[in-house]
Design an enzyme around this catalytic site. Structure first.
Site, PDB file in Angstrom:
ATOM      1  N   MET A 159       0.593  -1.535   0.372  1.00  0.00           N
ATOM      2  CA  MET A 159       0.402   0.013   0.531  1.00  0.00           C
ATOM      3  C   MET A 159       1.060   1.676   0.241  1.00  0.00           C
ATOM      4  O   MET A 159       1.769   1.017   1.062  1.00  0.00           O
ATOM      5  CB  MET A 159      -0.785  -0.322   0.714  1.00  0.00           C
ATOM      6  CG  MET A 159      -1.510   1.725   1.425  1.00  0.00           C
ATOM      7  SD  MET A 159      -3.323   0.785   2.645  1.00  0.00           S
ATOM      8  CE  MET A 159      -2.243   0.494   3.957  1.00  0.00           C
ATOM      9  N   ARG A 292      -6.367  -0.913   8.868  1.00  0.00           N
ATOM     10  CA  ARG A 292      -7.079  -1.021  10.303  1.00  0.00           C
ATOM     11  C   ARG A 292      -7.469  -1.792  11.375  1.00  0.00           C
ATOM     12  O   ARG A 292      -7.095  -2.275  12.863  1.00  0.00           O
ATOM     13  CB  ARG A 292      -7.679   0.560  10.216  1.00  0.00           C
ATOM     14  CG  ARG A 292      -6.900   1.445   9.735  1.00  0.00           C
ATOM     15  CD  ARG A 292      -8.174   2.427   9.784  1.00  0.00           C
ATOM     16  NE  ARG A 292      -7.521   3.480   9.110  1.00  0.00           N
ATOM     17  CZ  ARG A 292      -7.997   5.487   8.947  1.00  0.00           C
ATOM     18  NH1 ARG A 292      -9.633   5.094   8.716  1.00  0.00           N
ATOM     19  NH2 ARG A 292      -7.818   6.111   8.037  1.00  0.00           N
ATOM     20  N   TYR A 431       0.432   3.026  12.448  1.00  0.00           N
ATOM     21  CA  TYR A 431      -0.003   2.629  11.661  1.00  0.00           C
ATOM     22  C   TYR A 431      -1.634   3.376  11.282  1.00  0.00           C
ATOM     23  O   TYR A 431      -2.207   3.503  11.845  1.00  0.00           O
ATOM     24  CB  TYR A 431       0.443   1.307  11.562  1.00  0.00           C
ATOM     25  CG  TYR A 431       1.684   0.749  10.874  1.00  0.00           C
ATOM     26  CD1 TYR A 431       1.934   0.951   9.944  1.00  0.00           C
ATOM     27  CD2 TYR A 431       1.361  -0.361  11.445  1.00  0.00           C
ATOM     28  CE1 TYR A 431       3.305   0.780   9.855  1.00  0.00           C
ATOM     29  CE2 TYR A 431       3.108  -1.138  11.252  1.00  0.00           C
ATOM     30  CZ  TYR A 431       4.010  -0.433  10.137  1.00  0.00           C
ATOM     31  OH  TYR A 431       5.209  -1.061  10.027  1.00  0.00           O
ATOM     32  N   GLU A 432      -1.327   3.420   9.773  1.00  0.00           N
ATOM     33  CA  GLU A 432      -3.016   3.462   8.833  1.00  0.00           C
ATOM     34  C   GLU A 432      -3.608   4.632   9.739  1.00  0.00           C
ATOM     35  O   GLU A 432      -5.034   3.915   9.634  1.00  0.00           O
ATOM     36  CB  GLU A 432      -3.475   1.906   9.433  1.00  0.00           C
ATOM     37  CG  GLU A 432      -2.678   0.776   8.651  1.00  0.00           C
ATOM     38  CD  GLU A 432      -2.091   0.971   7.502  1.00  0.00           C
ATOM     39  OE1 GLU A 432      -2.659   1.891   6.825  1.00  0.00           O
ATOM     40  OE2 GLU A 432      -1.064   0.399   6.978  1.00  0.00           O
ATOM     41  N   GLY A 433      -3.290   5.550   9.936  1.00  0.00           N
ATOM     42  CA  GLY A 433      -4.056   6.729   9.859  1.00  0.00           C
ATOM     43  C   GLY A 433      -4.114   6.711  11.545  1.00  0.00           C
ATOM     44  O   GLY A 433      -4.120   5.379  11.849  1.00  0.00           O
TER      45      GLY A 433
END
Length: 583
Positions: A159, A292, A431-433
């Site tokens: 990603m 997430r 991570y991921e936001g």
């Protein structure tokens, strides 16, 4: 210390936190024996193949030399075995070569993978997210040629969002994809922090990249999603020449040293559009939301690994005079050591339950019998996803830190391994936001999506559990404290719904923590009730009640104070410039 996959805990959680009757209706072949068999096989792989590589991966790490990234020692072979045994394809659609099991089962398996070796688990984790994105938004060509290879695990996914000037603010990205005149694109730009962006463990790597086209409008409306593979994929499925993107370096990180985190350069790379132009952020959010939830599971996993090591140490280390004689003179006999370990375990089981419940809801949103059931499951899944990600990863750091503390000075020494868990855990809240972004998403979008009705329905269901707990003598105090905590969460939600934007943002993080604490207490209460119904003679089952009582007394009792103080900080935040905090 040897890692042992928590198979019994996972099987019990799957049975108690979700909606087993609805899952059984949608997946009639997924009976208890099948669940147990899958967990045992995955646990054996995690214990025997992944866990022994964890320490070496931390010490030696992935390598970058002369433009080539090499996985940490043993990782490539382990990945090949992971794929050969079918662990990569658990929940994917059989149409694309998957096994069609539930998302919750996939999460349970990946918890064991991440606990055994978090740096390894990041690779197939991101492949799962790529599978979800292409399943929903891929072209027919992508679904025919790329998706089955990702499902099988022959190829891995990456990603690619972040740029040096564009972290969480994706509107600031500058990577550009120019039409090539043949229906494809030529993509140029730089991406950083690309987990497993390059390596030697698979035949090909599929990069899902957000970028702009030359005539795209500014901001997020101008973002589109593109697919670029490390090697060309020909129309007959064969692999062609190397694409024109490459790793410039790998990052030197606090932890997860076995995971190659790459700086990637795209130099007029061949790419193709995924989905629709201008819808890249929406399409990428499919991948991000899948990741997430998996990152939330990582938080549970690293907490489990740290807890197991701390528990083992407490039964081997002798210091002072122990109070509880059943510990054989070891520090597990000290009340505060035992309290610490039990609270670590309670938080793990609460976080595990939240993540698995969110997975069950994703399954029901896809396959529940009626439109109303699917819609309700989807709404609750969306509400719980930021909690599962943020609260569980915070628990991962908290438990790993407690594990270091319990070791004393030994925990601060790298040779014991406790420090690695703490270092590895620290990335998950980012991570991921980041977890602050998850909190803003919860209070700004998910809570307000339907005027708070989804949370209100969840609170009503939790209140029914509280009533059942109060009717069980040994769990009555848990029920009373859970009921009070639910009422506090409802008060906090009302304040958040009535607050202006600045006040809501100011209270977002404590609100998410409060929500996680309360939902976690509900999970533990459900488990305690199930354990009491199953029989009290088994010490393992009896411990479920003890964990619920300890959590209720030390965590749920704080809910009212948090709720009452939730809205009081916005003015102080607004009135305090940076220079006022300087020395």
């Amino acid at each position: 210390m040897t890692f042992r996959a928590p198979i019994r805990d996972l099987a019990f959680a799957l049975k108690t936190v979700g909606h087993p009757e609805l899952i059984a209706r949608a997946w009639p072949d997924l009976d208890d024996d099948t669940v147990q068999a899958v967990l045992e096989a995955a646990g054996a792989f995690a214990d025997n193949e992944l866990a022994p590589l964890n320490r070496r991966g931390d010490l030696e790490g992935a390598r970058y030399e002369n433009g080539v990234v090499t996985a940490a020692p043993g990782f490539a072979d382990a990945y090949r075995h992971f794929v050969e045994q079918g662990w990569n394809s658990l929940s994917a659609d059989p149409e694309h070569g998957g096994q069609g099991l539930t998302k919750a089962m996939e999460l349970a398996v990946f918890e064991m993978v991440h606990a055994a070796n978090m740096a390894f688990g990041l690779c197939p984790m991101l492949t799962q997210a790529a599978i979800e994105a292409l399943t929903l938004h891929g072209t027919e060509r992508q679904k025919r040629l790329v998706l089955p290879k990702l499902v099988s695990g022959e190829w891995t996914g990456a990603m690619c969002l972040t740029e040096p000037q564009a972290g969480s603010d994706l509107a600031a990205l500058t990577a550009i994809a120019r039409p090539d005149g043949n229906g494809g694109y030529r993509l140029s730009g730089q991406k950083i922090f690309i987990t497993w962006g390059d390596h030697d463990a698979a035949d090909n790597i599929a990069h899902l990249i957000i970028a702009r086209t030359p005539d795209a409008p500014p901001g997020i409306k101008g973002i589109s999603l593109f697919l670029a593979t490390k090697f060309e994929v020909k129309d007959d499925g064969s692999i062609g020449g190397r694409n024109s993107f490459r790793p410039a370096s790998i990052e030197h990180k606090l932890g997860i040293h076995g995971s190659p985190t790459c700086v990637m350069l795209y130099e007029d790379a061949q790419a193709e559009l995924v989905g629709e132009l201008g819808q890249g952020l929406a399409h990428m959010f499919v991948m991000m939301n899948a990741a997430r939830l998996q990152v939330g599971v990582q938080g549970v996993a690293i907490a489990e690994r740290a807890f197991q090591q701390a528990l083992s140490f407490s039964q081997e280390r002798k210091q002072g005079r122990a109070t509880f004689e059943d510990a054989g003179g070891m520090i597990y006999g000290h009340p505060d050591v035992r309290r610490t370990l039990m609270l670590m375990k309670a938080r793990i089981e609460a976080a595990r339950g939240i993540c698995l419940l969110t997975g069950v809801l994703a399954d029901l949103a896809d396959r529940a019998a009626t439109d109303d059931e699917r819609a309700a499951a989807r709404a609750r899944q969306e509400l719980l996803t930021p909690i599962a990600k943020a609260w569980s990863t915070d628990i991962g750091v908290e438990v790993a830190s407690a594990g270091v503390q319990l070791h004393g000075g030994m925990g601060f020494i790298e040779e014991t391994g406790a420090a690695q868990h703490y270092r590895d855990a620290r990335i998950a809240p980012i991570y991921e936001g980041t977890n602050g972004i998850q909190a803003m998403d919860l209070i700004g979008r998910k809570l307000r999506a339907n005027g708070g009705e989804t949370l209100k329905a969840l609170c009503g269901e939790m209140a029914l559990t509280a009533e059942l707990l109060t009717e069980t003598a040994e769990l009555a105090a848990v029920g009373r404290r859970l009921a009070a905590a639910i009422a506090a969460l409802e008060r906090a939600a009302d304040r958040a719904l009535g607050a202006d934007n600045i006040a809501a943002l100011a209270m977002a993080t404590p609100f998410l923590k409060l929500a996680g604490d309360v939902v976690g207490g509900w999970i533990l209460g459900r488990q305690a009730l199930a354990a009491a119904a199953a029989g009290a003679d088994d010490p393992w089952l009896k411990a479920k009640g003890a964990l619920a009582r300890l959590y209720a007394s030390q965590v749920l009792t704080q809910a009212s104070g948090v709720a009452d103080g939730l809205a009081e900080s916005a003015d102080d935040l607004a009135d305090t410039p940076a220079h006022a905090l300087a020395g």
